[in-house]
Design a protein around this motif. Structure first.
Motif, mmCIF file in Angstrom:
data_model
loop_
_atom_site.group_PDB
_atom_site.id
_atom_site.type_symbol
_atom_site.label_atom_id
_atom_site.label_comp_id
_atom_site.label_asym_id
_atom_site.label_seq_id
_atom_site.Cartn_x
_atom_site.Cartn_y
_atom_site.Cartn_z
ATOM 1 N N UNK A 1 -1.000 -1.960 6.021
ATOM 2 C CA UNK A 1 -1.702 -3.316 5.920
ATOM 3 C C UNK A 1 -2.533 -3.648 7.195
ATOM 4 N N UNK A 2 -3.798 -4.239 7.035
ATOM 5 C CA UNK A 2 -4.466 -4.439 8.412
ATOM 6 C C UNK A 2 -3.822 -5.501 9.122
ATOM 7 N N UNK B 1 0.082 4.645 0.267
ATOM 8 C CA UNK B 1 1.338 4.798 0.789
ATOM 9 C C UNK B 1 2.564 4.196 0.058
ATOM 10 N N UNK B 2 2.506 3.310 -0.500
ATOM 11 C CA UNK B 2 3.508 2.642 -1.544
ATOM 12 C C UNK B 2 3.818 3.687 -2.514
ATOM 13 N N UNK C 1 -8.252 9.956 0.959
ATOM 14 C CA UNK C 1 -6.872 9.529 -0.055
ATOM 15 C C UNK C 1 -7.303 9.853 -1.635
ATOM 16 N N UNK C 2 -6.471 10.193 -2.401
ATOM 17 C CA UNK C 2 -6.748 10.468 -3.801
ATOM 18 C C UNK C 2 -5.575 10.304 -4.662
ATOM 19 N N UNK D 1 -7.314 -1.040 3.990
ATOM 20 C CA UNK D 1 -5.932 -1.387 4.091
ATOM 21 C C UNK D 1 -5.437 -1.455 2.848
ATOM 22 N N UNK D 2 -5.957 -2.069 1.832
ATOM 23 C CA UNK D 2 -5.455 -2.119 0.394
ATOM 24 C C UNK D 2 -5.448 -0.710 0.007
ATOM 25 N N UNK D 3 -6.461 0.068 -0.065
ATOM 26 C CA UNK D 3 -6.330 1.544 -0.404
ATOM 27 C C UNK D 3 -5.318 2.382 0.279
#
Length: 301
Positions: free
Chosen positions: A232-233, A196-197, A300-301, A189-191
């Motif tokens: 977020x998880x 996303x942010x 994701x990158x 969720x952090x990644x």
């Protein structure tokens, strides 16, 4: 499944359920009854379940309908059958059991207990909170904007996601806005939240008069909030095809096509009743089906 007024015993997938208060009007303005909402869920389950299965479910419960008391419930409602699967989920206050919707019978059992909205996280119970397999962006129009503006923002976000190798799928939220999903290779969720942010911030910097990332109400007037925090998880999003408890009628978190997004000139064009969603699925199938597969999953990158 066929239901009538009052109370009725039914058997679904070998599970016997006693459906109650079937003649209760849940939405006074549209006249939708509990029986009609149960019928919707029974008929939509085949396309809804792939998007909710294996995930720890939260509900918005409103036993008396849209005009009565409602609350968010993470733990199984009182009276939940013992055969409905549960999974332990760690929260800030400790570990609690949550329901998993793995079958039509489980879905109907929960709806029968007044759990009319189904919300899910972007990770599966099997992978845990470090295994987010979907990215979600919630486009929420502020005062002075509407779903049409959300559609324009979504089109640009689709391009930005594609530039990063991600495939976006639109789902009208069933309330005022639009959800964008992208299947991703499992990440924490952090990644996913960080990505996303960053994407939402890029969009805001590109269109500062149109987009906002802050939840502050004063900043949202005339702009679309890109809520990235639902990655977020601990957060959940209204599951595709769930009913939404609008004050006057049942909304639906309905998948739509990019052609419909591009052609939207009035919010009413992408506001669907449960009956209309069933007709759309009968005619076109699940336009969101690829989200539940590995076909477009990308890192994701």
């Amino acid at each position: 499944m066929s239901v009538s007024e009052g109370r009725q015993a039914v058997e679904i997938e070998g599970r016997r359920l006693s459906l109650s208060h079937l003649d209760r009007v849940l939405f006074p303005e549209s006249g939708h009854t509990k029986a009609q909402i149960l019928q919707y869920y029974a008929r939509i389950a085949a396309v809804m379940l792939p998007h909710a299965q294996g995930r720890a479910v939260s509900f918005v419960r409103a036993p008396e309908g849209s005009g009565g008391e409602s609350w968010i419930a993470k733990t199984p409602p009182n009276g939940s059958p013992g055969w409905v699967p549960r999974v332990p989920v760690r929260h800030k206050d400790g570990v609690a059991e949550q329901v998993m919707i793995d079958s039509t019978a489980a879905l109907i059992a929960m709806v029968n207990l007044g759990a009319y909205e189904v919300h899910v996280p972007q990770w599966t119970a099997a992978a845990g909170p470090d295994g987010h397999d979907r990215l979600v962006l919630d486009l929420d129009p502020g005062p002075g904007t509407d779903l049409v503006v959300c559609c324009r923002v979504a089109q640009r976000l689709r391009q930005l996601l594609a530039d990063d190798g991600l495939t976006a799928y639109p789902v009208v939220s069933g309330a005022k806005g639009l959800h964008l999903y992208a299947p991703v290779e499992p990440a924490s969720g952090r990644v996913t939240g960080h990505y996303a942010k960053g994407l939402a911030t890029r969009m805001m910097n590109e269109h500062p008069g149109l987009v906002v990332v802050s939840m502050t109400r004063s900043e949202r007037r005339g702009r679309v909030l890109i809520d990235w925090s639902q990655n977020a998880s601990a957060k959940t999003t209204a599951a595709p095809y769930t009913v939404r408890l609008l004050p006057d009628r049942p909304g639906v978190a309905a998948p739509v096509t990019w052609e419909e997004v591009a052609g939207c000139t009035e919010p009413e064009q992408l506001a669907f009743t449960p009956e209309e969603v069933l007709e759309r699925v009968a005619a076109h199938g699940d336009v969101l089906a690829a989200l539940a597969t590995d076909r477009d999953r990308a890192p994701l990158r």
